[in-house]
Design an enzyme around this catalytic site. Structure first.
Site, PDB file in Angstrom:
ATOM      1  N   ASP A 174     -13.367   3.599   5.772  1.00 20.39           N
ATOM      2  CA  ASP A 174     -11.995   4.320   6.070  1.00 20.39           C
ATOM      3  C   ASP A 174     -11.805   3.753   7.497  1.00 20.39           C
ATOM      4  O   ASP A 174     -12.082   4.305   8.434  1.00 20.39           O
ATOM      5  CB  ASP A 174     -11.878   5.776   5.940  1.00 20.39           C
ATOM      6  CG  ASP A 174     -10.654   6.552   6.407  1.00 20.39           C
ATOM      7  OD1 ASP A 174      -9.700   5.758   6.781  1.00 20.39           O
ATOM      8  OD2 ASP A 174     -10.660   7.550   6.358  1.00 20.39           O
ATOM      9  N   ASN A 215      -5.084  -6.317   6.966  1.00 23.27           N
ATOM     10  CA  ASN A 215      -4.121  -6.389   5.652  1.00 23.27           C
ATOM     11  C   ASN A 215      -3.937  -4.884   5.363  1.00 23.27           C
ATOM     12  O   ASN A 215      -2.874  -4.810   4.771  1.00 23.27           O
ATOM     13  CB  ASN A 215      -4.780  -7.083   4.606  1.00 23.27           C
ATOM     14  CG  ASN A 215      -3.799  -6.862   3.243  1.00 23.27           C
ATOM     15  OD1 ASN A 215      -2.789  -7.138   2.999  1.00 23.27           O
ATOM     16  ND2 ASN A 215      -4.518  -6.596   2.385  1.00 23.27           N
ATOM     17  N   ALA A 216      -4.914  -3.908   5.411  1.00 30.83           N
ATOM     18  CA  ALA A 216      -4.767  -2.587   4.760  1.00 30.83           C
ATOM     19  C   ALA A 216      -3.232  -1.825   5.069  1.00 30.83           C
ATOM     20  O   ALA A 216      -3.069  -2.129   6.295  1.00 30.83           O
ATOM     21  CB  ALA A 216      -5.840  -1.642   5.299  1.00 30.83           C
ATOM     22  N   LYS A 261      10.362   7.862   2.263  1.00 35.88           N
ATOM     23  CA  LYS A 261      11.461   9.116   2.198  1.00 35.88           C
ATOM     24  C   LYS A 261      12.502   8.873   3.365  1.00 35.88           C
ATOM     25  O   LYS A 261      12.250   8.333   4.270  1.00 35.88           O
ATOM     26  CB  LYS A 261      10.415  10.501   2.429  1.00 35.88           C
ATOM     27  CG  LYS A 261      11.080  11.652   1.982  1.00 35.88           C
ATOM     28  CD  LYS A 261      10.841  11.759   0.405  1.00 35.88           C
ATOM     29  CE  LYS A 261      11.336  13.097  -0.039  1.00 35.88           C
ATOM     30  NZ  LYS A 261      11.027  13.112  -1.622  1.00 35.88           N
ATOM     31  N   LEU A 262      13.566   9.243   2.852  1.00 34.47           N
ATOM     32  CA  LEU A 262      14.574   9.436   4.046  1.00 34.47           C
ATOM     33  C   LEU A 262      14.132   9.977   5.559  1.00 34.47           C
ATOM     34  O   LEU A 262      13.579  11.082   5.147  1.00 34.47           O
ATOM     35  CB  LEU A 262      16.071   9.981   3.467  1.00 34.47           C
ATOM     36  CG  LEU A 262      16.541   8.943   2.195  1.00 34.47           C
ATOM     37  CD1 LEU A 262      17.838  10.012   1.848  1.00 34.47           C
ATOM     38  CD2 LEU A 262      16.949   7.832   2.741  1.00 34.47           C
ATOM     39  N   ALA A 322      15.547  12.039   7.289  1.00 39.73           N
ATOM     40  CA  ALA A 322      16.012  13.692   7.370  1.00 39.73           C
ATOM     41  C   ALA A 322      14.972  14.413   6.432  1.00 39.73           C
ATOM     42  O   ALA A 322      14.802  15.625   6.621  1.00 39.73           O
ATOM     43  CB  ALA A 322      17.370  13.870   6.626  1.00 39.73           C
ATOM     44  N   TYR A 328       7.484   3.311   7.514  1.00 46.73           N
ATOM     45  CA  TYR A 328       6.684   2.127   7.267  1.00 46.73           C
ATOM     46  C   TYR A 328       7.387   0.833   8.253  1.00 46.73           C
ATOM     47  O   TYR A 328       6.694  -0.045   8.819  1.00 46.73           O
ATOM     48  CB  TYR A 328       6.907   1.680   5.623  1.00 46.73           C
ATOM     49  CG  TYR A 328       6.394   0.371   5.404  1.00 46.73           C
ATOM     50  CD1 TYR A 328       4.666   0.211   5.115  1.00 46.73           C
ATOM     51  CD2 TYR A 328       7.063  -0.841   5.210  1.00 46.73           C
ATOM     52  CE1 TYR A 328       4.255  -0.833   4.554  1.00 46.73           C
ATOM     53  CE2 TYR A 328       6.359  -1.839   4.815  1.00 46.73           C
ATOM     54  CZ  TYR A 328       5.120  -1.961   4.452  1.00 46.73           C
ATOM     55  OH  TYR A 328       4.688  -3.180   3.970  1.00 46.73           O
TER      56      TYR A 328
END
Length: 451
Positions: free
Chosen positions: A264, A291-292, A298-299, A301, A357
């Protein structure tokens, strides 16, 4: 795009109905020649520095070398404009390129080589050098049948050999989905390596021979394709992924003849464990591919810490910690080491519902640029690739309209493949690519988003 839909788009009836044609891209397969047909190599202006090196590369391939456009189809066009300093030189370039572009065949390559605008000694020469940026991005949008256009900007103190790996990549089928890009090449860090001997069969087929490569997120998708491609090119693979992905990770390791490490990468001790594994089991590392990555869309807000924090931790935080460890004294990163970080077009253009992201992937770009001088001090480099719309299991689940839009908003009129990202990483991972540092190369078919 699926083979079925791509083939349907090339049907004569579909063309008559006005359906957009999806060009078939030429991609690399072992045993293929670097260049498959005649190549035009020319220069404009006085003191062009790289035309001879480009001509030698073409002649090495045993294909016809031309100095001016003729009647035959061209596989490639290389124009050295490092000596272009006046508007008259720019006009001469246009007069040369016009006929050449008309003769460029399917999946052809147009490659311009220019000087660094910041190093220009007059306003006019700086303007001409910068003008090549607009020229190449525009002509890339005009080319058809899978042909691409790119610009290599070379620092004034870079020797002719500094561009070798870049010319080989951008002229080859390995760069099928790299289009409309501007790549900056500097004097290589560390001890510049001469290109491989012409009669060395590994020169192009196994350019990563003898190099140890780590790939995170290697159990599936783009990560698995990266591991496969680097192994094909001669690298010994250390595949890393979560314990929960153990089955896919083992399959990647077995397929590539490499080893698997269940880890991890967000764990507090992950960097120490990874580097200790590389030192103890492999005696060091030559190429680290970050690369991971994960998404939790989600918006803004409606974004919660449970969606924000893991994305930043995996996509950016883990890379920061591992890279800092690679720079420490006693690090297993060898001289001529290469670090390649996977960013995203979303980090450049943004994307609705992906603030977490996009922030993480933009952060990767900032990290790469900031760390480049420090890696250079270790005779190593760090660069990023920013994929656009790549055909994966995830994109296959998108609504048809969204998926088709993603495929169409680029100059090549289709999505890329995981191997396109992998090929670009392989180029940046070569020992001979030491002149590339702090670069962000988009693998997006010249997407109009964020251009």
């Amino acid at each position: 795009m699926s083979d079925f839909l791509a083939g349907l788009s090339r049907n004569p009836l579909a063309k008559r109905l006005g359906a957009p044609t999806v060009p078939e891209l030429r991609r690399h397969h072992p045993g293929d020649p670097l260049l498959a047909g005649p190549v035009l190599v020319a220069d404009v202006g006085g003191g062009a520095r790289f035309a001879k090196a480009a001509s030698a590369l073409v002649e090495e391939q045993g294909v016809p070398l031309l100095s001016e456009p003729g009647e035959q189809k061209l596989h490639g066009v290389v124009v050295d404009l490092t000596g272009a300093t006046t508007l008259a030189d720019l006009a001469a370039a246009q007069q040369l390129l016009g006929p050449a572009v008309k003769r460029l065949g399917p999946s052809g390559r147009l490659l311009l080589i220019g000087a660094e605008p910041a190093e220009a000694v007059t306003p006019e020469s700086a303007a001409v050098a910068q003008a090549l940026d607009g020229l190449v991005r525009s002509v890339a949008k005009e080319l058809r049948s899978g042909a691409t256009a790119n610009l290599v900007v070379v620092a004034g103190d870079a020797p002719p050999t500094a561009v070798d790996s870049t010319l080989r990549f951008l002229l080859s089928a390995r760069s099928a989905y790299v289009d409309g890009q501007v790549v900056h090449v500097a004097n290589p860090v560390g001890n510049p390596r001469e290109p491989a001997e012409v009669d060395d069969p590994r020169a192009e087929e196994r350019p990563l021979d003898g190099r140890i490569a780590v790939v995170t997120g290697a159990a599936r998708g783009i990560g698995a394709a990266i591991a496969d491609t680097l192994a094909r090119d001669g690298a010994s693979i250390v595949a890393v992924d979560l314990p929960a992905a153990g089955e896919g990770l083992a399959a990647t390791a077995n397929r590539t003849g490499g080893t698997a490490l269940q880890l991890d990468i967000t764990a507090a001790d992950a960097a120490d464990r990874l580097l200790a594994h590389l030192a103890d089991r492999h005696g060091g590392v030559d190429l680290v591919v970050h690369n991971a990555g994960i998404t939790r869309d989600k918006l803004l807000a409606n974004m919660t810490p449970e969606r924000w924090d893991p994305v930043l931790a995996v996509n950016l935080g883990a890379q920061l910690r591992i890279n800092e460890a690679l720079l420490d004294d006693g690090s297993p990163l060898r001289p001529e080491g290469r670090v390649v970080c996977v960013s995203s077009q979303s980090g450049i253009a943004g994307n609705r519902g992906q603030t977490n992201y996009a922030a993480s992937k933009a952060g990767v770009i900032g990290m790469v640029r900031a760390l480049a001088p420090r890696f250079a001090e270790r005779a190593a480099t760090i660069n990023a690739v920013a994929p656009g719309f790549i055909e994966t299991e995830m994109t296959a689940t998108m609504p048809v309209g969204t998926r088709e839009a993603g495929r169409r908003v680029n100059s090549l009129k289709q999505g890329g493949l995981p191997v396109d990202v992998a090929e670009t990483i392989g180029w940046l991972g070569r020992a001979e690519s030491g002149g590339l540092n702090g670069q962000v190369v988009r693998v997006c078919g010249q997407s109009i988003l964020g251009a």
